[in-house]
Design a protein around this motif. Structure first.
Motif, PDB file in Angstrom:
ATOM      1  N   LYS A   1     -14.663  16.388  -3.684  1.00 18.46           N
ATOM      2  CA  LYS A   1     -14.543  15.533  -2.449  1.00 18.46           C
ATOM      3  C   LYS A   1     -15.647  14.369  -2.523  1.00 18.46           C
ATOM      4  N   ALA A   2     -16.354  13.786  -3.055  1.00 16.99           N
ATOM      5  CA  ALA A   2     -16.916  12.393  -3.776  1.00 16.99           C
ATOM      6  C   ALA A   2     -15.935  12.023  -3.729  1.00 16.99           C
ATOM      7  N   ALA A   3     -14.859  11.960  -4.327  1.00 17.27           N
ATOM      8  CA  ALA A   3     -13.202  10.800  -4.833  1.00 17.27           C
ATOM      9  C   ALA A   3     -12.635  10.782  -2.612  1.00 17.27           C
ATOM     10  N   ALA A   4     -12.340  12.268  -2.302  1.00 15.14           N
ATOM     11  CA  ALA A   4     -11.989  11.732  -0.765  1.00 15.14           C
ATOM     12  C   ALA A   4     -12.859  10.991   0.023  1.00 15.14           C
ATOM     13  N   MET A   5     -14.353  11.099   0.244  1.00 17.67           N
ATOM     14  CA  MET A   5     -14.854   9.872   0.909  1.00 17.67           C
ATOM     15  C   MET A   5     -15.014   9.014   0.247  1.00 17.67           C
ATOM     16  N   HIS A   6     -14.983   8.647  -1.120  1.00 21.28           N
ATOM     17  CA  HIS A   6     -14.724   7.470  -1.443  1.00 21.28           C
ATOM     18  C   HIS A   6     -14.109   6.479  -1.449  1.00 21.28           C
ATOM     19  N   ALA A   7     -12.595   7.575  -1.039  1.00 23.39           N
ATOM     20  CA  ALA A   7     -11.301   6.734  -0.867  1.00 23.39           C
ATOM     21  C   ALA A   7     -10.883   6.179   0.953  1.00 23.39           C
ATOM     22  N   ILE A   8     -11.737   7.363   1.816  1.00 25.63           N
ATOM     23  CA  ILE A   8     -12.278   6.911   2.763  1.00 25.63           C
ATOM     24  C   ILE A   8     -12.619   5.823   3.375  1.00 25.63           C
ATOM     25  N   ILE A   9     -13.892   5.849   2.436  1.00 24.04           N
ATOM     26  CA  ILE A   9     -15.296   4.549   3.189  1.00 24.04           C
ATOM     27  C   ILE A   9     -15.150   3.714   2.282  1.00 24.04           C
ATOM     28  N   SER A  10     -13.825   3.229   1.798  1.00 26.00           N
ATOM     29  CA  SER A  10     -13.445   2.340   0.957  1.00 26.00           C
ATOM     30  C   SER A  10     -12.812   1.438   1.776  1.00 26.00           C
ATOM     31  N   LEU A  11     -12.102   2.025   2.369  1.00 23.91           N
ATOM     32  CA  LEU A  11     -10.491   1.632   3.368  1.00 23.91           C
ATOM     33  C   LEU A  11     -11.149  -0.027   4.589  1.00 23.91           C
ATOM     34  N   PRO A  12     -12.203  -0.335   5.053  1.00 26.71           N
ATOM     35  CA  PRO A  12     -12.170  -1.399   5.483  1.00 26.71           C
ATOM     36  C   PRO A  12     -12.383  -2.420   4.764  1.00 26.71           C
ATOM     37  N   GLU A  13     -13.220  -2.168   3.517  1.00 25.08           N
ATOM     38  CA  GLU A  13     -13.802  -2.971   2.558  1.00 25.08           C
ATOM     39  C   GLU A  13     -12.576  -3.066   1.849  1.00 25.08           C
ATOM     40  N   VAL A  14     -11.853  -2.977   1.587  1.00 22.79           N
ATOM     41  CA  VAL A  14     -10.479  -2.938   0.599  1.00 22.79           C
ATOM     42  C   VAL A  14      -9.872  -4.214   1.667  1.00 22.79           C
ATOM     43  N   TYR A  15      -9.666  -3.788   2.741  1.00 29.92           N
ATOM     44  CA  TYR A  15      -8.850  -4.335   3.946  1.00 29.92           C
ATOM     45  C   TYR A  15      -9.386  -5.761   3.737  1.00 29.92           C
ATOM     46  N   GLU A  16     -10.611  -6.381   3.466  1.00 27.55           N
ATOM     47  CA  GLU A  16     -11.143  -6.955   3.635  1.00 27.55           C
ATOM     48  C   GLU A  16     -11.616  -8.072   2.646  1.00 27.55           C
ATOM     49  N   LYS A  17     -11.171  -7.264   1.852  1.00 29.81           N
ATOM     50  CA  LYS A  17     -10.556  -7.680   0.458  1.00 29.81           C
ATOM     51  C   LYS A  17      -9.116  -8.992   0.384  1.00 29.81           C
ATOM     52  N   ILE A  18      -7.966  -7.731   0.475  1.00 32.00           N
ATOM     53  CA  ILE A  18      -6.858  -7.829   0.988  1.00 32.00           C
ATOM     54  C   ILE A  18      -6.785  -9.041   1.345  1.00 32.00           C
ATOM     55  N   GLN A  19      -6.966  -8.761   2.794  1.00 36.35           N
ATOM     56  CA  GLN A  19      -6.717 -10.122   3.636  1.00 36.35           C
ATOM     57  C   GLN A  19      -7.924 -12.143   3.486  1.00 36.35           C
ATOM     58  N   LEU A  20      -8.673 -11.472   2.667  1.00 31.61           N
ATOM     59  CA  LEU A  20      -9.699 -12.864   2.149  1.00 31.61           C
ATOM     60  C   LEU A  20      -8.914 -13.330   1.004  1.00 31.61           C
ATOM     61  N   HIS A  21      -8.369 -12.375   0.301  1.00 34.63           N
ATOM     62  CA  HIS A  21      -7.255 -13.208  -0.787  1.00 34.63           C
ATOM     63  C   HIS A  21      -5.842 -12.545  -0.667  1.00 34.63           C
ATOM     64  N   PRO A  22      -4.989 -12.543  -0.078  1.00 37.57           N
ATOM     65  CA  PRO A  22      -4.135 -11.704  -0.360  1.00 37.57           C
ATOM     66  C   PRO A  22      -3.603 -12.055  -1.685  1.00 37.57           C
ATOM     67  N   GLU A  23      -3.030 -13.214  -1.927  1.00 40.44           N
ATOM     68  CA  GLU A  23      -1.973 -14.405  -2.964  1.00 40.44           C
ATOM     69  C   GLU A  23      -2.654 -13.210  -4.629  1.00 40.44           C
ATOM     70  N   ILE A  24      -4.150 -12.765  -4.745  1.00 40.52           N
ATOM     71  CA  ILE A  24      -4.654 -12.024  -6.061  1.00 40.52           C
ATOM     72  C   ILE A  24      -4.162 -10.736  -6.197  1.00 40.52           C
ATOM     73  N   PHE A  25      -3.855  -9.976  -5.146  1.00 38.74           N
ATOM     74  CA  PHE A  25      -2.986  -8.438  -5.129  1.00 38.74           C
ATOM     75  C   PHE A  25      -2.247  -8.263  -5.285  1.00 38.74           C
ATOM     76  N   THR A  26      -1.223  -8.053  -5.950  1.00 38.31           N
ATOM     77  CA  THR A  26       0.185  -7.267  -6.060  1.00 38.31           C
ATOM     78  C   THR A  26       0.524  -5.462  -6.696  1.00 38.31           C
TER      79      THR A  26
END
Length: 166
Positions: free
Chosen positions: A141-166
């Protein structure tokens, strides 16, 4: 900063995003927790439960060589799960979860996540490994919650620096 599944669903709906999950140790719990929230119908597109090596390979094209080289509890496997989910869906975002919710060794509670974003430059992936404490279902349950709650932050990080994520 989002802190609830409701906040994540609102974020996804505001951006017109849908999510596909690729889950091993959480066995569909990420999708189920999202589905508990009213309004998730446009935010949650699909989910894959791929518990075994065979399922990971046949459903999401995870390489058996990757599994043998790195093990099921690895970011490498999580990343291939995420790519498979991106290829098999039209979702903008995917989250893949694999790990060991219960064991008698150092992998106990070790969960690997990979988040994928479909962009104009192709797929962008971000992965991480976390250790959760507690009994089997608490870890899941903790892993599932982490996966969901992280989605907006991950999106923002990738949007800001798409070149470093492959």
């Amino acid at each position: 900063m989002v802190s609830t599944i409701e906040d994540v669903i609102k974020f996804l709906n505001q951006h017109g995003f849908s999510v596909t999950t690729a889950e091993s140790c959480t066995a569909g719990l990420v999708a189920a927790l999202m589905a508990d929230i009213s309004g998730c119908g446009t935010a949650l597109q699909s989910g894959y439960i791929v518990y075994t090596e065979e399922a990971k390979n046949s459903c999401l094209d995870v390489s058996l060589q990757t599994i043998q080289a790195f093990g099921l509890t690895s970011e490498e496997v999580a990343r291939e799960m995420a790519v498979g989910a991106l290829k098999k869906s039209s979702s903008q975002l995917v989250v893949a979860v694999t790990g060991t919710a219960e064991s008698n060794d150092s992998l106990d509670g070790v969960i690997c996540f990979s988040y994928g974003l479909r962009t104009a430059m192709g797929y962008r992936l971000m992965s991480e490994t976390r250790k959760f404490e507690g009994k089997r279902n608490h870890v899941r349950k903790a892993a599932a919650m982490h996966a969901i709650i992280s989605l907006p932050e991950v999106y923002e990080k990738i949007q800001l620096h798409p070149e470093i994520f492959t």
